[in-house]
Scaffold this motif. Structure first.
Motif, mmCIF file in Angstrom:
data_model
loop_
_atom_site.group_PDB
_atom_site.id
_atom_site.type_symbol
_atom_site.label_atom_id
_atom_site.label_comp_id
_atom_site.label_asym_id
_atom_site.label_seq_id
_atom_site.Cartn_x
_atom_site.Cartn_y
_atom_site.Cartn_z
ATOM 1 N N GLU A 15 0.828 -1.210 0.000
ATOM 2 C CA GLU A 15 0.000 0.000 0.000
ATOM 3 C C GLU A 15 0.867 1.267 0.000
ATOM 4 N N VAL A 16 0.447 2.256 -0.790
ATOM 5 C CA VAL A 16 1.133 3.551 -0.789
ATOM 6 C C VAL A 16 0.191 4.599 -0.176
ATOM 7 N N VAL A 17 0.625 5.137 0.960
ATOM 8 C CA VAL A 17 -0.182 6.121 1.693
ATOM 9 C C VAL A 17 0.519 7.473 1.554
ATOM 10 N N VAL A 18 -0.197 8.477 1.047
ATOM 11 C CA VAL A 18 0.428 9.788 0.850
ATOM 12 C C VAL A 18 0.001 10.739 1.961
ATOM 13 N N ALA A 19 0.986 11.369 2.607
ATOM 14 C CA ALA A 19 0.716 12.377 3.639
ATOM 15 C C ALA A 19 0.671 13.746 2.967
ATOM 16 N N LEU A 20 -0.394 14.494 3.228
ATOM 17 C CA LEU A 20 -0.602 15.792 2.581
ATOM 18 C C LEU A 20 -0.838 16.831 3.669
ATOM 19 N N SER A 25 -8.575 19.220 -1.544
ATOM 20 C CA SER A 25 -8.957 19.062 -2.951
ATOM 21 C C SER A 25 -7.804 18.506 -3.803
ATOM 22 N N LEU A 26 -6.598 18.509 -3.251
ATOM 23 C CA LEU A 26 -5.451 18.007 -4.020
ATOM 24 C C LEU A 26 -5.357 16.483 -3.991
ATOM 25 N N ALA A 27 -6.147 15.855 -3.099
ATOM 26 C CA ALA A 27 -6.034 14.393 -2.935
ATOM 27 C C ALA A 27 -6.353 13.662 -4.238
ATOM 28 N N ASN A 28 -7.333 14.182 -4.997
ATOM 29 C CA ASN A 28 -7.740 13.477 -6.226
ATOM 30 C C ASN A 28 -6.565 13.264 -7.167
ATOM 31 N N VAL A 31 -4.853 8.679 1.100
ATOM 32 C CA VAL A 31 -4.219 9.977 1.396
ATOM 33 C C VAL A 31 -4.599 10.361 2.825
ATOM 34 N N VAL A 32 -3.599 10.691 3.631
ATOM 35 C CA VAL A 32 -3.848 11.145 5.005
ATOM 36 C C VAL A 32 -3.564 12.648 5.031
ATOM 37 N N ILE A 33 -4.602 13.416 5.338
ATOM 38 C CA ILE A 33 -4.493 14.876 5.264
ATOM 39 C C ILE A 33 -4.361 15.457 6.673
ATOM 40 N N VAL A 34 -3.309 16.241 6.875
ATOM 41 C CA VAL A 34 -3.164 16.948 8.150
ATOM 42 C C VAL A 34 -3.275 18.439 7.837
ATOM 43 N N GLU A 35 -4.373 19.041 8.286
ATOM 44 C CA GLU A 35 -4.552 20.485 8.048
ATOM 45 C C GLU A 35 -4.384 21.228 9.371
ATOM 46 N N HIS A 36 -3.586 22.272 9.314
ATOM 47 C CA HIS A 36 -3.322 23.067 10.533
ATOM 48 C C HIS A 36 -2.772 24.412 10.066
ATOM 49 N N PRO A 37 -3.165 25.518 10.725
ATOM 50 C CA PRO A 37 -2.639 26.826 10.299
ATOM 51 C C PRO A 37 -1.107 26.863 10.273
ATOM 52 N N GLY A 49 -9.653 7.113 -4.369
ATOM 53 C CA GLY A 49 -9.223 6.292 -3.231
ATOM 54 C C GLY A 49 -9.763 6.911 -1.966
ATOM 55 N N SER A 50 -9.260 6.466 -0.822
ATOM 56 C CA SER A 50 -9.834 7.012 0.409
ATOM 57 C C SER A 50 -8.939 8.108 0.987
ATOM 58 N N ALA A 51 -9.554 9.263 1.223
ATOM 59 C CA ALA A 51 -8.832 10.383 1.842
ATOM 60 C C ALA A 51 -9.357 10.542 3.254
ATOM 61 N N GLU A 52 -8.461 10.606 4.206
ATOM 62 C CA GLU A 52 -8.912 10.747 5.596
ATOM 63 C C GLU A 52 -8.115 11.837 6.295
#
Ligand code: FAD
Length: 321
Positions: free
Chosen positions: A35-40, A47-50, A60-66, A171-174
């Protein structure tokens, strides 16, 4: 055995940099069917996950923070360690960019693992994977493998081919919530120098000038040629020191290290420190009036002549295509 690989996607002004797709290509090969998991990381980046899925990300694992809007070593270190803790990957892949060069040793040391940096090719996959990387300023290549876990590599931009884009693949974005704390620096804003045209570090064609260009105005024909070829302008340190151009264009040991498809060196002698930044380019064309110039030793095509005569002729030829 197949492996789980975490890739760090790199963004600039909320667009993905090409090296992110190349890193996914590298991760696919290392994973050997795993499995290839991308950290964003960032703000408003989901919106970039697609696009990441279209280039081969499984998740795709998304970490959003200011505090992740702009890169800081502390902020990205905390976010990446959180992703690694959640995913327990067998391998981590990051681009060998300014960001990757800054971040990877810090993360590797926190994980107490080895780091194989500046990888230009990957051989095999899974347990038998080996990595090729330049040594002695690009004069030789070594083939290495890692015994530490997780395997951690940085890949040199423009060397490892991305997978072909599959439009519409999903794929699945979380989201992962990470408390980014104790930052020693907080970047409030980044004001980039206005540059027109292609980003030098990702350009497929680079037209570089050296002290032989003789003045800032002397760079105009090089810029015209670069524009016609869809490329960017670079420079030797000699040209930067002489104030003909900005240091952000410097290529070499203490400048940018590039591997474009085509590198045209005009009025550059070919000092070893310059070669360290460009000698792995796929095709090198050198223009120099001194037939003994060192640059000809690495050139695929050499033109002995005055650059102020040769470059306009090249421009004419390209325009006629
Ligand atoms: P020169 O060596 O002066 O060469 C100019 C060339 O132009 C000559 O070969 C000449 O024949 C040719 N020429 C002149 N007029 C014309 C004409 N009309 N038409 C065609 N040809 C012409 N350098 C880098 O580039 N990048 C680095 O990252 C870098 N890092 C360094 C780090 C250290 C620690 C040190 C000590 C040096 C570093 N340098 C670096 C400097 C490097 O050693 C050279 O001094 C520099 O690359 C020379 O630049 P140049 O080739 O433009 O100039």
């Amino acid at each position: 055995m197949s492996k789980k690989v975490v890739v760090l996607a790199e963004t600039r002004e909320n667009t993905l940099r090409n090296v992110s797709f190349e890193a996914i290509g590298a991760a696919k090969q290392i994973s050997d069917g795993g499995e290839v998991v991308v950290a964003l990381f960032g703000t408003d980046v989901s919106s970039l996950a697609n696009e990441l899925f279209e280039y081969g990300a499984d998740r795709v694992v998304i970490v959003e923070h200011p505090h992740l809007k702009f890169y800081t070593a502390d902020g990205y270190n905390q976010a990446l360690l959180a992703v690694v803790e959640q995913e327990s990957p067998d391998a981590i892949v990051i681009g060998h960019t300014a960001l990757g060069k800054d971040l990877s040793p810090k993360v590797a040391s926190r994980l107490q693992t080895g780091l194989i940096s500046d990888v230009t090719a990957i051989e095999g996959g899974g347990d038998g994977v080996q990595f090729v990387r330049p040594i002695y300023s690009g004069k030789a290549f070594e083939r290495v493998e890692s015994e530490s876990t997780p395997l951690f590599v940085t890949v040199r931009p423009n060397n490892i081919a991305p997978l072909e884009q599959q439009a519409g693949k999903s794929g699945s974005a979380e989201s992962l919530s990470v408390d980014i704390t104790n930052l020693r620096t907080i970047v409030e804003n980044v004001i980039r120098k206005a540059t027109d045209g292609v980003d030098l570090s990702e350009a497929k064609v680079v037209v570089s000038g050296g002290r032989g260009v003789k003045s800032a105005e002397g760079f105009a024909p090089l810029k015209e040629l670069a524009d016609l070829l869809g490329g960017a302008v670079g420079a030797s340190r000699g040209a930067c020191d002489a104030d003909y151009c900005d240091y952000s264009l410097q290529i070499g040991q203490t400048g940018k290290v590039l591997t474009p498809d085509l590198y045209i060196a005009a009025g550059i002698s070919g000092a070893i420190q310059h070669l360290a930044g460009m000698s792995n380019s796929k095709v090198i064309v050198a223009i120099n009036k001194d037939p003994e110039a060192n640059i000809f030793k690495v050139a695929d095509y050499g033109i002995v002549g005055d650059l102020f005569e040769v470059v306009p002729l090249l421009i004419e030829e390209v325009k006629a295509l």
